[in-house]
Design a protein around this motif. Structure first.
Motif, mmCIF file in Angstrom:
data_model
loop_
_atom_site.group_PDB
_atom_site.id
_atom_site.type_symbol
_atom_site.label_atom_id
_atom_site.label_comp_id
_atom_site.label_asym_id
_atom_site.label_seq_id
_atom_site.Cartn_x
_atom_site.Cartn_y
_atom_site.Cartn_z
ATOM 1 N N ARG A 176 -47.637 9.244 -22.190
ATOM 2 C CA ARG A 176 -49.029 9.634 -21.968
ATOM 3 C C ARG A 176 -49.707 8.777 -20.897
ATOM 4 O O ARG A 176 -50.721 9.173 -20.324
ATOM 5 C CB ARG A 176 -49.816 9.541 -23.270
ATOM 6 C CG ARG A 176 -49.470 10.620 -24.278
ATOM 7 C CD ARG A 176 -50.001 10.294 -25.669
ATOM 8 N NE ARG A 176 -51.430 10.112 -25.681
ATOM 9 C CZ ARG A 176 -52.329 11.082 -25.870
ATOM 10 N NH1 ARG A 176 -51.899 12.335 -26.030
ATOM 11 N NH2 ARG A 176 -53.618 10.837 -25.888
ATOM 12 N N LYS A 177 -49.128 7.629 -20.615
ATOM 13 C CA LYS A 177 -49.745 6.674 -19.692
ATOM 14 C C LYS A 177 -49.677 7.136 -18.250
ATOM 15 O O LYS A 177 -50.635 6.953 -17.483
ATOM 16 C CB LYS A 177 -49.065 5.308 -19.845
ATOM 17 C CG LYS A 177 -49.715 4.192 -19.041
ATOM 18 C CD LYS A 177 -49.029 2.866 -19.347
ATOM 19 C CE LYS A 177 -49.629 1.733 -18.532
ATOM 20 N NZ LYS A 177 -48.927 0.446 -18.819
ATOM 21 N N SER A 178 -48.560 7.735 -17.821
ATOM 22 C CA SER A 178 -48.432 8.141 -16.412
ATOM 23 C C SER A 178 -47.325 9.177 -16.237
ATOM 24 O O SER A 178 -46.383 9.236 -17.031
ATOM 25 C CB SER A 178 -48.126 6.923 -15.526
ATOM 26 O OG SER A 178 -46.810 6.459 -15.747
ATOM 27 N N ASP A 179 -47.457 9.957 -15.163
ATOM 28 C CA ASP A 179 -46.404 10.923 -14.821
ATOM 29 C C ASP A 179 -45.121 10.206 -14.440
ATOM 30 O O ASP A 179 -44.020 10.727 -14.676
ATOM 31 C CB ASP A 179 -46.865 11.813 -13.667
ATOM 32 C CG ASP A 179 -47.947 12.795 -14.075
ATOM 33 O OD1 ASP A 179 -48.079 13.056 -15.289
ATOM 34 O OD2 ASP A 179 -48.673 13.292 -13.191
ATOM 35 N N GLN A 180 -45.249 9.040 -13.824
ATOM 36 C CA GLN A 180 -44.058 8.268 -13.457
ATOM 37 C C GLN A 180 -43.247 7.908 -14.702
ATOM 38 O O GLN A 180 -42.013 7.994 -14.703
ATOM 39 C CB GLN A 180 -44.474 6.998 -12.707
ATOM 40 C CG GLN A 180 -43.291 6.169 -12.215
ATOM 41 C CD GLN A 180 -43.737 4.935 -11.450
ATOM 42 O OE1 GLN A 180 -44.930 4.708 -11.233
ATOM 43 N NE2 GLN A 180 -42.787 4.131 -11.021
ATOM 44 N N MET A 188 -45.867 18.415 -20.343
ATOM 45 C CA MET A 188 -47.171 18.838 -19.851
ATOM 46 C C MET A 188 -47.166 19.207 -18.373
ATOM 47 O O MET A 188 -47.940 20.050 -17.935
ATOM 48 C CB MET A 188 -48.214 17.740 -20.123
ATOM 49 C CG MET A 188 -48.516 17.535 -21.600
ATOM 50 S SD MET A 188 -48.835 19.075 -22.504
ATOM 51 C CE MET A 188 -50.338 19.638 -21.716
ATOM 52 N N ASP A 189 -46.299 18.591 -17.575
ATOM 53 C CA ASP A 189 -46.200 18.964 -16.157
ATOM 54 C C ASP A 189 -45.350 20.234 -16.056
ATOM 55 O O ASP A 189 -44.205 20.256 -16.519
ATOM 56 C CB ASP A 189 -45.548 17.831 -15.359
ATOM 57 C CG ASP A 189 -45.643 18.071 -13.851
ATOM 58 O OD1 ASP A 189 -45.483 19.221 -13.411
ATOM 59 O OD2 ASP A 189 -45.874 17.086 -13.120
ATOM 60 N N ASP A 209 -43.233 -1.090 -17.342
ATOM 61 C CA ASP A 209 -43.057 0.105 -18.152
ATOM 62 C C ASP A 209 -41.628 0.628 -18.101
ATOM 63 O O ASP A 209 -41.088 1.099 -19.109
ATOM 64 C CB ASP A 209 -44.015 1.205 -17.698
ATOM 65 C CG ASP A 209 -45.455 0.935 -18.103
ATOM 66 O OD1 ASP A 209 -45.684 -0.054 -18.826
ATOM 67 O OD2 ASP A 209 -46.339 1.716 -17.702
ATOM 68 N N ALA A 210 -41.011 0.577 -16.926
ATOM 69 C CA ALA A 210 -39.639 1.095 -16.787
ATOM 70 C C ALA A 210 -38.676 0.317 -17.668
ATOM 71 O O ALA A 210 -37.788 0.894 -18.308
ATOM 72 C CB ALA A 210 -39.193 1.020 -15.322
ATOM 73 N N VAL A 211 -38.847 -1.013 -17.714
ATOM 74 C CA VAL A 211 -37.992 -1.844 -18.568
ATOM 75 C C VAL A 211 -38.249 -1.534 -20.039
ATOM 76 O O VAL A 211 -37.320 -1.451 -20.847
ATOM 77 C CB VAL A 211 -38.232 -3.349 -18.278
ATOM 78 C CG1 VAL A 211 -37.431 -4.223 -19.244
ATOM 79 C CG2 VAL A 211 -37.854 -3.677 -16.842
ATOM 80 N N ALA A 212 -39.523 -1.346 -20.391
ATOM 81 C CA ALA A 212 -39.863 -1.003 -21.774
ATOM 82 C C ALA A 212 -39.214 0.313 -22.181
ATOM 83 O O ALA A 212 -38.680 0.437 -23.294
ATOM 84 C CB ALA A 212 -41.381 -0.932 -21.929
ATOM 85 N N ILE A 263 -38.546 8.841 -18.426
ATOM 86 C CA ILE A 263 -37.968 9.209 -19.726
ATOM 87 C C ILE A 263 -37.120 10.473 -19.593
ATOM 88 O O ILE A 263 -36.005 10.547 -20.119
ATOM 89 C CB ILE A 263 -39.085 9.419 -20.771
ATOM 90 C CG1 ILE A 263 -39.861 8.116 -21.000
ATOM 91 C CG2 ILE A 263 -38.497 9.924 -22.091
ATOM 92 C CD1 ILE A 263 -41.129 8.277 -21.820
ATOM 93 N N ILE A 264 -37.645 11.473 -18.873
ATOM 94 C CA ILE A 264 -36.941 12.753 -18.747
ATOM 95 C C ILE A 264 -35.605 12.583 -18.037
ATOM 96 O O ILE A 264 -34.584 13.133 -18.465
ATOM 97 C CB ILE A 264 -37.815 13.777 -17.992
ATOM 98 C CG1 ILE A 264 -38.992 14.206 -18.869
ATOM 99 C CG2 ILE A 264 -36.996 14.999 -17.578
ATOM 100 C CD1 ILE A 264 -40.033 15.039 -18.146
ATOM 101 N N PHE A 265 -35.605 11.814 -16.961
ATOM 102 C CA PHE A 265 -34.401 11.732 -16.138
ATOM 103 C C PHE A 265 -33.535 10.518 -16.459
ATOM 104 O O PHE A 265 -32.541 10.275 -15.785
ATOM 105 C CB PHE A 265 -34.781 11.766 -14.656
ATOM 106 C CG PHE A 265 -35.428 13.063 -14.264
ATOM 107 C CD1 PHE A 265 -34.693 14.234 -14.263
ATOM 108 C CD2 PHE A 265 -36.776 13.125 -13.943
ATOM 109 C CE1 PHE A 265 -35.283 15.449 -13.932
ATOM 110 C CE2 PHE A 265 -37.382 14.331 -13.614
ATOM 111 C CZ PHE A 265 -36.627 15.496 -13.603
#
Length: 291
Positions: free
Chosen positions: A79-83, A125-126, A43-46, A88-90
């Motif tokens: 939407r898949k995970s908080d991680q 959402m967090d 996911d991180a690479v995506a 994305i945010i940081f």
């Protein structure tokens, strides 16, 4: 264009590096790479890949299809995970890329603006992340889109839904106030008076922006804002959510003597007065409407 080194060389990662070194992003190739990353759990690479593709496309071909694919992918991954949200945010360029794509397509595609709002909504959402959405320029981008598409019901519903979330955060709400959110939300409520979702979301935003969490400071509102809230109740006698949101806003305004006088002045007719003060007694809730 922003090539980055990956620690190991799986087939999908080799494809990513080759793609990132190409002269221009290609949608079919990007779709294949993201599919490979998803199957491999990368996911991180995506996330890195679609953000870099979006940045490059914004500066070159400006493909609407590619932009929509990138935003949709970010929305799914967020939407898949908080991680994934935090990634994305940081990831320093994400907000710039999203804000830029909203600016590029502001007059051309409400679909892209709506999906971009969806991404920002998922990222906020967090409670710990809400201030970052405001400080990263997300709220400003949404307000600009709202002003551009004032007549679009669906987009306004999505945009107000996004802004409602950071309006619960003290740091984010100061940014919203500085950007003229109260005036814009009021104007949208008046333009879409028949839409109950716009009325309830708008009321919650106005109520949250009325003061801090302790109500030690309450913003004096203009009569236009007070009138918009009461008008929302008058035009929607049945939906409880509209009444609950409107009463929450009126109760948030009430600690200010100036606001209270305007509430009384706008609630002079029997119908408005009965609706307002009966519901204030009936609904008796100590916390704002939920997200």
């Amino acid at each position: 264009w922003y090539p980055f080194k990956l620690p190991s060389k799986t087939p999908s990662q080799n494809n990513v590096e080759s793609y990132l070194e190409s002269s221009a992003p290609h949608l079919l190739t990007l779709c294949k790479i993201i599919s490979e990353c998803t199957l491999a759990g990368d996911d991180a690479v995506a996330i890195d890949t679609v953000i870099q593709a979006l940045i490059h496309d914004n500066a070159t071909s400006m493909s609407m299809d590619l932009a929509l694919f990138c935003l949709t992918t970010l929305w799914i991954l967020a939407r898949k995970s908080d991680q994934n949200k935090r990634k994305i945010i940081f990831e320093g360029l994400a907000f710039d890329a999203i804000s830029e794509v909203m600016q590029i397509y502001r007059e051309r595609s409400t679909d892209i603006d709506t999906m971009a709002c969806g991404v920002l909504w998922s990222l906020s959402m967090d409670p710990k992340d809400r201030k970052h959405i405001a400080q990263g320029g997300g709220c400003q981008a949404i307000l600009s889109v709202m002003l551009e598409h004032t007549d679009d019901d669906a987009l306004q519903v999505m945009a107000l839904g996004v802004l409602k979330v950071p309006s619960f955060d003290n740091i984010a709400k100061s940014t919203l106030c500085l950007k003229g959110t109260m005036a814009i939300a009021t104007d949208i409520m008046q333009k879409h008076i028949r839409n109950p979702t716009i009325q309830s979301e708008g009321c919650v935003i106005l109520g949250n922006l009325a003061g801090d969490d302790t109500n030690q400071f309450v913003v004096p509102f203009s009569e236009v804002v007070v009138y918009a809230v009461i008008r929302a109740m008058l035009n929607h006698p049945d939906p409880r959510e509209v009444h609950k949101a409107a009463c929450f806003t009126l109760m948030s305004l009430a600690p200010s003597a100036v606001n209270m006088e305007m509430i009384r002045r706008n609630a002079m007719t029997d119908d408005v007065g009965n609706i307002t003060f009966t519901l204030l007694r009936r609904l008796r809730f100590g916390s704002p409407p939920s997200l």
